[in-house]
Each structure stands twice: as structure tokens, then as C-alpha cells.
Design an enzyme around this catalytic site. Sequence first.
Site, short mmCIF file in Angstrom:
data_model
loop_
_atom_site.label_atom_id
_atom_site.label_comp_id
_atom_site.label_asym_id
_atom_site.label_seq_id
_atom_site.Cartn_x
_atom_site.Cartn_y
_atom_site.Cartn_z
N ASP A 159 -43.04 -51.24 4.84
CA ASP A 159 -42.78 -51.59 3.49
C ASP A 159 -41.07 -51.63 3.12
O ASP A 159 -40.73 -52.57 2.17
CB ASP A 159 -43.40 -50.43 2.63
CG ASP A 159 -44.80 -50.08 2.97
OD1 ASP A 159 -45.66 -51.27 3.13
OD2 ASP A 159 -45.09 -49.14 3.56
N HIS A 187 -48.38 -45.22 1.49
CA HIS A 187 -48.53 -46.32 2.36
C HIS A 187 -49.68 -47.22 2.10
O HIS A 187 -50.52 -47.07 2.78
CB HIS A 187 -48.27 -46.37 4.01
CG HIS A 187 -48.41 -47.81 4.26
ND1 HIS A 187 -47.75 -48.90 4.38
CD2 HIS A 187 -49.61 -48.11 5.19
CE1 HIS A 187 -48.17 -49.76 5.26
NE2 HIS A 187 -49.44 -49.59 5.74
P1 NAI Z 1 -55.94 -52.86 16.79
O1 NAI Z 1 -57.21 -52.81 16.07
O2 NAI Z 1 -55.43 -54.17 17.22
O3 NAI Z 1 -55.62 -51.60 17.71
C1 NAI Z 1 -56.11 -50.35 17.55
C2 NAI Z 1 -56.28 -49.84 18.81
O4 NAI Z 1 -56.39 -48.24 18.76
C3 NAI Z 1 -57.53 -50.27 19.54
O5 NAI Z 1 -57.07 -51.08 21.06
C4 NAI Z 1 -58.57 -49.29 19.59
O6 NAI Z 1 -59.03 -49.28 20.86
C5 NAI Z 1 -57.59 -48.03 19.65
N1 NAI Z 1 -58.16 -46.80 19.35
C6 NAI Z 1 -58.98 -46.43 18.35
N2 NAI Z 1 -59.36 -45.24 18.44
C7 NAI Z 1 -58.61 -44.59 19.15
C8 NAI Z 1 -58.19 -43.40 19.52
N3 NAI Z 1 -59.04 -42.26 19.20
N4 NAI Z 1 -57.33 -43.00 20.65
C9 NAI Z 1 -56.62 -44.01 21.03
N5 NAI Z 1 -56.70 -45.10 20.78
C10 NAI Z 1 -57.79 -45.44 20.12
O7 NAI Z 1 -54.99 -52.48 15.42
P2 NAI Z 1 -53.53 -52.53 15.27
O8 NAI Z 1 -53.38 -54.03 14.48
O9 NAI Z 1 -52.89 -52.64 16.42
O10 NAI Z 1 -53.23 -51.57 13.97
C11 NAI Z 1 -53.36 -50.25 14.26
C12 NAI Z 1 -53.10 -49.60 13.06
O11 NAI Z 1 -52.14 -49.72 12.55
C13 NAI Z 1 -54.19 -50.04 12.05
O12 NAI Z 1 -54.70 -48.69 11.42
C14 NAI Z 1 -53.58 -50.62 11.03
O13 NAI Z 1 -54.27 -50.55 9.48
C15 NAI Z 1 -52.22 -49.82 11.12
N6 NAI Z 1 -50.95 -50.75 10.45
C16 NAI Z 1 -49.91 -49.78 9.87
C17 NAI Z 1 -49.13 -50.36 9.17
C18 NAI Z 1 -48.02 -49.46 8.39
O14 NAI Z 1 -47.24 -49.94 8.15
N7 NAI Z 1 -48.10 -48.11 8.54
C19 NAI Z 1 -48.58 -51.92 9.22
C20 NAI Z 1 -49.79 -52.54 10.09
C21 NAI Z 1 -50.86 -51.78 10.51
#
Ligand code: NAI
Length: 328
Positions: A159, A187
Amino acid sequence: STTPVKVAVTGAAGQIGYSLLFRIASGALFGKDTPVELRLLEITPALKALEGVVMELDDCAFPTLAGVEIGDDPNVVFAGANHALLVGARPRGPGMERGDLLEANGGIFAPQGKALNEVAADDIKVTVTGNPANTNALIAMSNAPDIPQERFSALTRLDHNRAISQLSTKLDVPVTEIRKMTIWGNHSATQYPDLFHAEVGGKNAAEAVGDQDWLENTFIPTVAKRGAAIIEARGASSAASAASATIDHARDWTLGTPDGDWVSMAVPSDGSYDVPEGLISSFPVTVKDGQWSIVQGLEIDDFSRGKIEATVAELAEEREAVKGLGLI
Ligand code: NAI
């Protein structure tokens, strides 16, 4: 030193992981002279995909990559970790209420907090990127009583970087001219990107803009809703920029912030700016010797006060909800 820094990453086979791991392995986090060992956590069904990612890491032959461990047990994967980048989280599914979302993530971040408490290195620093990031960090922190609370943080650096980029475009100045940007609060869409304390070429940013209507009705909502705009355009949520911000956050927390500038980090409140103690809320922070401090003494006018109160109220509600669920 040549002892590798152990960096644990969760959700390593996900979108953000696919960008983040290669940046870390190439030295973007601690520099080319510091070897890193990656310790990658995934859920069992994603381990095969993660093996493929590790094959690609191998194929890069990164000089700074000292080793890679993967697994589905946080008590094993987090062993000896100096940094934990908690990216994996449960996304909000169709028809999922906020309470369901918090509960599903509690099922991830409570055990991960306990595992960090048991097996991480004494100097562990925890950065939560997975959403709802602030409250997930609160859950992990509350389940790790032996780790000092100030070692838990959540990511608002994306952000922060978005706000710098929007201001840079508006004023047609390079991003390097912009200092002291602040994201306050959660966030989420309630976050408050603050131009009243930011500087452009040493001058007050809000004055340099000189357009309260743009600030209120364009700048703030553009930054706050940028995630949705990326999904709309790309058909997938921001990943490379989120990975880049995660690197910026962990690097600055370790190596420090430059003189005359600060960064935004969501950290446990000590009551500064009337943010209730213990909420993981975004503040302007400086970092020295690996320790952050909330910038003190900023004057907060009525407009900013109202915005900060609104986003902090949302964090307090999320805290009540996870308390009600017995997660903290
Ligand atoms: P994604 O769905 O592509 O990857 C998430 C991964 O986490 C998946 O491979 C899944 O199998 C794994 N996962 C789920 N539960 C788990 C556990 N208990 N232990 C280990 N791994 C586990 O999602 P992406 O795009 O990589 O985003 C990840 C997170 O980051 C989401 O929650 C998203 O909302 C968040 N995010 C946060 C931002 C921020 O600025 N704080 C910005 C963009 C995304």
C-alpha cells in the site's frame, strides 16, 4: 558471515511465492554476500507443485542460495528460521462471511504461531502477507508467547509503495523524491494513506498537491482499492508487486531505514496515536539495528484523526471476532 540466513516462506507454491522465492534466492533480501537457506511450507496437496518450483530454483544456480527444504509440517519447516514470511492464507470463498474467513485463517495462523514459538531461531522476525494480514499476525503473535511481540508484523508496504507511485505520477516527480509516506491502520479498504506528513523534494506533499478533492476522492480510494483494480485488469490478484513489497519490508526491518525517511509497517501498537495497545496496526516506523520504532510526535489534524479512527475501529472489531472464536 557465511552462515546462511534461514528464511521460511509459507504458501510457497502460490502466486506470490513464485515471484518471492526467486528474489530472495538471488540476494534481493540481504545482498549478494549473505547466503540464504529457504525453508518452504505448503499444504500436502501442493507439495508436488512446490517440488517443481524447487527444480526451477535449482536451475537458476543462484550463488546466494545455500539450500532449500520443503515440507507440510510447520514444526519441521520453521526449525531454526531467522525470518518467517507467512504468505499462505485462506482466501475468501463465495458466500464466506468474515467470521468464516477469520476462523479458517485462525486454523492456519494459530498452529503456525505455536510452531514458531517452539522451533524458530531466537532472533526470529515474522512478516505476515497472507490476508487478513493484520489479524493473522495478531493470531500468530498471540499463539507464540515466548517470542517478543515486536517480532510480529504485517505487510502494508505494498500500500505504501502504491501511494508513492500514485503521488509520483500525479506530481510528475521520480519516486526517489518522495519521503515519509505513511499508511495507517488495516491492510484493507479502510486503510489511510497519509499525504499530510509525506514530503516531495523536501516540501509537504499535501501542499505540493494543493487539491484536497484529489487527495480525498482520487488518491485515497485509488490506493485503497488498487488490489481490486489489479484483479479486474489481470484476472488474478497482485503477486509480483506483493512479493516485491514483502522483500522491501523484511529487508528494511533487517538492514534499517535511511536517515530522513521512514516506512509503513503494521506492528503491535504501544498506544501511540491513540491506537489501542496490542492491535497490529500500520504506522510510520524507522528501523535501526533490526528494531523498529513508531515515529512519534506527528500532528494529526481532524481529517486524519477521523480516517485513522475508522481503520483502527475495523482492527478492533476483527480482534473482538477472533477473541470470540477463541483464537487469541
Ligand atoms: P495463492 O492462492 O496463489 O497461494 C497461496 C498458497 O498458500 C497456496 O499455494 C496454498 O496451498 C498455500 N497455503 C494455504 N494454506 C496453507 C498453510 N496452512 N500452510 C502453508 N501454505 C498454505 O495466493 P497468493 O496470490 O500467493 O496470495 C497469498 C496471500 O497473500 C493471500 O492471502 C492474499 O490475499 C495475500 N496478499 C496480501 C497482500 C498484502 O499487501 N498484504 C497483497 C497481495 C496478496
